[in-house]
Motif scaffolding. Structure first.
Motif, PDB file in Angstrom:
ATOM      1  N   VAL A  17       0.857  -1.198   0.000  1.00  0.00           N
ATOM      2  CA  VAL A  17       0.000   0.000   0.000  1.00  0.00           C
ATOM      3  C   VAL A  17       0.888   1.243   0.000  1.00  0.00           C
ATOM      4  O   VAL A  17       1.750   1.396   0.852  1.00  0.00           O
ATOM      5  CB  VAL A  17      -0.929   0.045   1.236  1.00  0.00           C
ATOM      6  N   GLN A  18       0.653   2.091  -0.991  1.00  0.00           N
ATOM      7  CA  GLN A  18       1.379   3.357  -1.044  1.00  0.00           C
ATOM      8  C   GLN A  18       0.383   4.477  -1.297  1.00  0.00           C
ATOM      9  O   GLN A  18      -0.444   4.381  -2.208  1.00  0.00           O
ATOM     10  CB  GLN A  18       2.431   3.334  -2.149  1.00  0.00           C
ATOM     11  N   SER A  19       0.466   5.526  -0.511  1.00  0.00           N
ATOM     12  CA  SER A  19      -0.444   6.673  -0.622  1.00  0.00           C
ATOM     13  C   SER A  19      -1.902   6.200  -0.595  1.00  0.00           C
ATOM     14  O   SER A  19      -2.730   6.648  -1.398  1.00  0.00           O
ATOM     15  CB  SER A  19      -0.167   7.474  -1.884  1.00  0.00           C
ATOM     16  N   ASP A  20      -2.195   5.270   0.279  1.00  0.00           N
ATOM     17  CA  ASP A  20      -3.542   4.731   0.516  1.00  0.00           C
ATOM     18  C   ASP A  20      -4.092   3.895  -0.642  1.00  0.00           C
ATOM     19  O   ASP A  20      -5.268   3.526  -0.642  1.00  0.00           O
ATOM     20  CB  ASP A  20      -4.552   5.857   0.843  1.00  0.00           C
ATOM     21  N   VAL A  21      -3.255   3.648  -1.647  1.00  0.00           N
ATOM     22  CA  VAL A  21      -3.700   2.830  -2.779  1.00  0.00           C
ATOM     23  C   VAL A  21      -3.009   1.479  -2.691  1.00  0.00           C
ATOM     24  O   VAL A  21      -1.795   1.401  -2.524  1.00  0.00           O
ATOM     25  CB  VAL A  21      -3.358   3.514  -4.124  1.00  0.00           C
ATOM     26  N   VAL A  22      -3.816   0.435  -2.811  1.00  0.00           N
ATOM     27  CA  VAL A  22      -3.268  -0.908  -2.701  1.00  0.00           C
ATOM     28  C   VAL A  22      -2.925  -1.443  -4.087  1.00  0.00           C
ATOM     29  O   VAL A  22      -3.641  -1.190  -5.053  1.00  0.00           O
ATOM     30  CB  VAL A  22      -4.266  -1.838  -1.957  1.00  0.00           C
ATOM     31  N   CYS A  23      -1.779  -2.100  -4.174  1.00  0.00           N
ATOM     32  CA  CYS A  23      -1.414  -2.732  -5.440  1.00  0.00           C
ATOM     33  C   CYS A  23      -1.879  -4.175  -5.389  1.00  0.00           C
ATOM     34  O   CYS A  23      -1.417  -4.953  -4.567  1.00  0.00           O
ATOM     35  CB  CYS A  23       0.077  -2.629  -5.680  1.00  0.00           C
ATOM     36  N   GLU A  24      -2.798  -4.489  -6.249  1.00  0.00           N
ATOM     37  CA  GLU A  24      -3.562  -5.733  -6.101  1.00  0.00           C
ATOM     38  C   GLU A  24      -2.832  -6.991  -6.541  1.00  0.00           C
ATOM     39  O   GLU A  24      -3.188  -8.079  -6.106  1.00  0.00           O
ATOM     40  CB  GLU A  24      -4.881  -5.591  -6.861  1.00  0.00           C
ATOM     41  N   GLY A  25      -1.849  -6.846  -7.423  1.00  0.00           N
ATOM     42  CA  GLY A  25      -1.085  -8.017  -7.854  1.00  0.00           C
ATOM     43  C   GLY A  25      -1.982  -9.119  -8.372  1.00  0.00           C
ATOM     44  O   GLY A  25      -2.796  -8.901  -9.284  1.00  0.00           O
ATOM     45  N   ASP A  26      -1.874 -10.286  -7.766  1.00  0.00           N
ATOM     46  CA  ASP A  26      -2.647 -11.461  -8.211  1.00  0.00           C
ATOM     47  C   ASP A  26      -4.160 -11.250  -8.095  1.00  0.00           C
ATOM     48  O   ASP A  26      -4.934 -11.916  -8.780  1.00  0.00           O
ATOM     49  CB  ASP A  26      -2.283 -12.680  -7.352  1.00  0.00           C
ATOM     50  N   GLY A  27      -4.576 -10.345  -7.231  1.00  0.00           N
ATOM     51  CA  GLY A  27      -6.013 -10.183  -6.982  1.00  0.00           C
ATOM     52  C   GLY A  27      -6.693  -9.184  -7.906  1.00  0.00           C
ATOM     53  O   GLY A  27      -7.906  -8.977  -7.803  1.00  0.00           O
ATOM     54  N   ARG A  28      -5.923  -8.588  -8.815  1.00  0.00           N
ATOM     55  CA  ARG A  28      -6.464  -7.476  -9.605  1.00  0.00           C
ATOM     56  C   ARG A  28      -7.763  -7.822 -10.336  1.00  0.00           C
ATOM     57  O   ARG A  28      -8.778  -7.146 -10.197  1.00  0.00           O
ATOM     58  CB  ARG A  28      -5.417  -6.997 -10.614  1.00  0.00           C
ATOM     59  N   LEU A  29      -7.705  -8.893 -11.110  1.00  0.00           N
ATOM     60  CA  LEU A  29      -8.883  -9.252 -11.912  1.00  0.00           C
ATOM     61  C   LEU A  29     -10.078  -9.626 -11.051  1.00  0.00           C
ATOM     62  O   LEU A  29     -11.202  -9.190 -11.303  1.00  0.00           O
ATOM     63  CB  LEU A  29      -8.536 -10.420 -12.831  1.00  0.00           C
ATOM     64  N   ALA A  30      -9.796 -10.447 -10.034  1.00  0.00           N
ATOM     65  CA  ALA A  30     -10.902 -10.919  -9.177  1.00  0.00           C
ATOM     66  C   ALA A  30     -11.544  -9.743  -8.437  1.00  0.00           C
ATOM     67  O   ALA A  30     -12.778  -9.677  -8.301  1.00  0.00           O
ATOM     68  CB  ALA A  30     -10.381 -11.956  -8.190  1.00  0.00           C
ATOM     69  N   ILE A  31     -10.719  -8.816  -7.989  1.00  0.00           N
ATOM     70  CA  ILE A  31     -11.253  -7.644  -7.273  1.00  0.00           C
ATOM     71  C   ILE A  31     -12.087  -6.792  -8.230  1.00  0.00           C
ATOM     72  O   ILE A  31     -13.194  -6.356  -7.906  1.00  0.00           O
ATOM     73  CB  ILE A  31     -10.099  -6.833  -6.640  1.00  0.00           C
ATOM     74  N   ARG A  32     -11.551  -6.586  -9.400  1.00  0.00           N
ATOM     75  CA  ARG A  32     -12.273  -5.773 -10.379  1.00  0.00           C
ATOM     76  C   ARG A  32     -13.621  -6.410 -10.743  1.00  0.00           C
ATOM     77  O   ARG A  32     -14.645  -5.742 -10.829  1.00  0.00           O
ATOM     78  CB  ARG A  32     -11.394  -5.608 -11.631  1.00  0.00           C
ATOM     79  N   ARG A  33     -13.571  -7.726 -10.931  1.00  0.00           N
ATOM     80  CA  ARG A  33     -14.791  -8.436 -11.299  1.00  0.00           C
ATOM     81  C   ARG A  33     -15.837  -8.323 -10.183  1.00  0.00           C
ATOM     82  O   ARG A  33     -17.021  -8.114 -10.434  1.00  0.00           O
ATOM     83  CB  ARG A  33     -14.430  -9.912 -11.560  1.00  0.00           C
ATOM     84  N   SER A  34     -15.380  -8.457  -8.962  1.00  0.00           N
ATOM     85  CA  SER A  34     -16.332  -8.393  -7.837  1.00  0.00           C
ATOM     86  C   SER A  34     -16.974  -7.011  -7.749  1.00  0.00           C
ATOM     87  O   SER A  34     -18.160  -6.886  -7.449  1.00  0.00           O
ATOM     88  CB  SER A  34     -15.623  -8.733  -6.519  1.00  0.00           C
ATOM     89  N   LEU A  35     -16.196  -5.978  -8.063  1.00  0.00           N
ATOM     90  CA  LEU A  35     -16.753  -4.617  -8.029  1.00  0.00           C
ATOM     91  C   LEU A  35     -17.749  -4.405  -9.157  1.00  0.00           C
ATOM     92  O   LEU A  35     -18.812  -3.811  -8.960  1.00  0.00           O
ATOM     93  CB  LEU A  35     -15.620  -3.592  -8.123  1.00  0.00           C
ATOM     94  N   GLU A  36     -17.390  -4.891 -10.328  1.00  0.00           N
ATOM     95  CA  GLU A  36     -18.280  -4.709 -11.474  1.00  0.00           C
ATOM     96  C   GLU A  36     -19.622  -5.402 -11.260  1.00  0.00           C
ATOM     97  O   GLU A  36     -20.644  -4.959 -11.757  1.00  0.00           O
ATOM     98  CB  GLU A  36     -17.607  -5.275 -12.734  1.00  0.00           C
ATOM     99  N   GLN A  37     -19.577  -6.494 -10.526  1.00  0.00           N
ATOM    100  CA  GLN A  37     -20.805  -7.270 -10.336  1.00  0.00           C
ATOM    101  C   GLN A  37     -21.507  -6.933  -9.011  1.00  0.00           C
ATOM    102  O   GLN A  37     -22.541  -7.502  -8.707  1.00  0.00           O
ATOM    103  CB  GLN A  37     -20.474  -8.766 -10.399  1.00  0.00           C
TER     104      GLN A  37
END
Lengths: 351, 74
Positions: A175-195
């Motif tokens: 986490v830098q400047s309150d933003v998390v770097c999602e790495g392996d979780g990027r797609l799954a996190i994005r998908r969960s938000l979209e849905q």
């Protein structure tokens, strides 16, 4: 504190409105970013091999392997979604969103809803990774931007910040400047938000915060309490650091040199040398010889404010001045006897 | 019977799947996740915690979420 059911339903309804209004015809996206990343690494690796930089080439190869795995994973996911009959229009209904909020309350104990700010947040327990205490984190989602068109729709705030010593903005290795770097979780996190799968989203971000990836942190946990030597860039633990007494830059023990007079540590730039004995000496301790103006340490400058060379010279001169003119002692004593002329001392006396 | 399976490992896609009646949570996990260890995942049925031997029902929603997700700088 649990929210009244009515308030939760209202929040679910608003989130649903945001999801529906942001709905786009297709959720599919080719993994161009991962592709170009691999392409760049491949070119760099070829260049490194061509120039004989073996170490760099092998590091790039390792990165490339990881990048290719991610690319394959993203393509596999895309293929799975295209093959799935449930992949389209899977946006959660108001009822499902309400159930998501209830599940969040059960899991995290408290869910902060701010309907004016369009935000929803939960807090994790205090997180400690590999013995490094990082504290609890608040995961705050702005549900008005679930498509991530205006950057990341969520932030991660350290509630009891214990940032890396070298960088206050890094409150967690990922986490830098309150933003998390999602790495392996990027797609799954994005998908969960979209849905609109809020429970999955918060669970995954919390899982990410509870996991440490030593291969790609902003600041490695090993270096969490470490600092960088300004001169040699070596990483040293904070309690082993030294600061230059003059310019106050951080130094490792190898780069810090002590003044031979005051014993204070100094960096290379701030340290001078005694012209007489050539020992390390700071500018505050150096004094000029009043005769030759050489910079001298306290040991080499005598009470008469002269360096030892000048003092010796002065002493010699003084000795020479004090001594009477003496005949040459090497001369023959017989020949050195004064031979006086006849009638010396006599004078004519008038009769 | 038909279930909605949400696999958050990797891409996080959701899919309707057909499974024989009487399938338990543990059996479904093994079928879909192969050699993966169940202790490394948060498994929920209809957003609720569940025991491994819970029998799945038609229309259930199962989510499988890894408890370890590695972040990265990039």
């Amino acid at each position: 504190m649990k929210h009244p059911r009515k308030r939760l339903w209202r929040a679910a309804s608003r989130i649903h409105q945001c999801l529906v209004s942001e709905e786009t015809p297709s959720l599919y996206e080719m993994p161009f970013q991962a592709w170009w990343y691999c392409d760049r690494l491949l070119r760099k690796r070829q260049l490194a091999q061509h120039r004989g930089w073996d170490s760099a080439a092998s590091k790039l190869e390792r990165d490339l392997k990881t990048g290719v795995v991610q690319l394959i994973q993203q393509l596999t996911t895309l293929h799975s979604e295209l093959s799935s009959d449930a992949s389209q229009h899977q946006i959660s209904s108001v009822k499902e969103l309400y159930a998501e909020l209830l599940a969040l309350e059960e899991e995290y104990g408290e869910v902060n809803l701010d309907l004016r700010e369009h935000s929803i947040s939960v807090s994790t327990e205090p997180i400690e990774l590999e013995g490094v205490y990082l504290g609890p984190f608040e995961i705050r989602l702005k549900y008005a931007n679930l498509k991530m068109e205006d950057g990341s729709p969520y932030c991660v705030f350290a509630r009891d910040p214990h940032p890396a010593y070298t960088n206050d903005c890094v409150t967690h290795p990922h986490v830098q400047s309150d933003v998390v770097c999602e790495g392996d979780g990027r797609l799954a996190i994005r998908r969960s938000l979209e849905q609109g799968r809020l429970f999955d989203f918060f669970t995954m971000v919390a899982s990410l915060l509870r996991t440490y990836n030593p291969d790609s942190p902003y600041v490695a946990l090993d270096d969490w309490d470490s600092v960088e030597c300004t001169e040699c860039a070596d990483v040293i633990s904070a309690n082993a650091q030294t600061r230059c007494d003059n310019c106050e830059i951080t130094l490792c023990t190898g780069c810090a040199k002590d003044c031979s007079d005051c014993d204070c540590p100094f960096c290379h730039e701030c340290l001078s040398y005694c012209d007489s004995c050539h020992s390390n000496c700071c500018s505050s301790c150096l004094r000029q010889c009043i005769q030759c103006h050489a910079d001298c340490c306290q040991h080499c400058l005598l009470e008469n404010e002269r360096c030892s060379d000048c003092d010796a010279e002065e002493e010699l001169e003084e000795t020479e001045e004090e001594l009477p003119e003496t005949p040459d002692t090497t001369a023959n004593p017989v020949t050195t006897t004064a031979v006086q002329s006849d009638c010396l001392g006599e004078t004519v006396v008038p009769a | 019977m038909k279930l909605l399976l949400i696999n958050n490992d990797g891409g996080g896609f959701a899919d309707y799947i057909d499974v024989p009646a009487g399938t338990t949570v543990a059996q479904l996990f093994e079928q879909k996740m192969g050699d993966a260890q169940a202790r490394d995942y948060l498994i929920r049925v209809n957003r609720q915690p569940c025991p491994p031997d819970q029998q799945l029902q038609d229309g259930d929603r199962i989510s499988i979420t890894p408890t370890k997700i590695e972040g990265a700088k990039r």
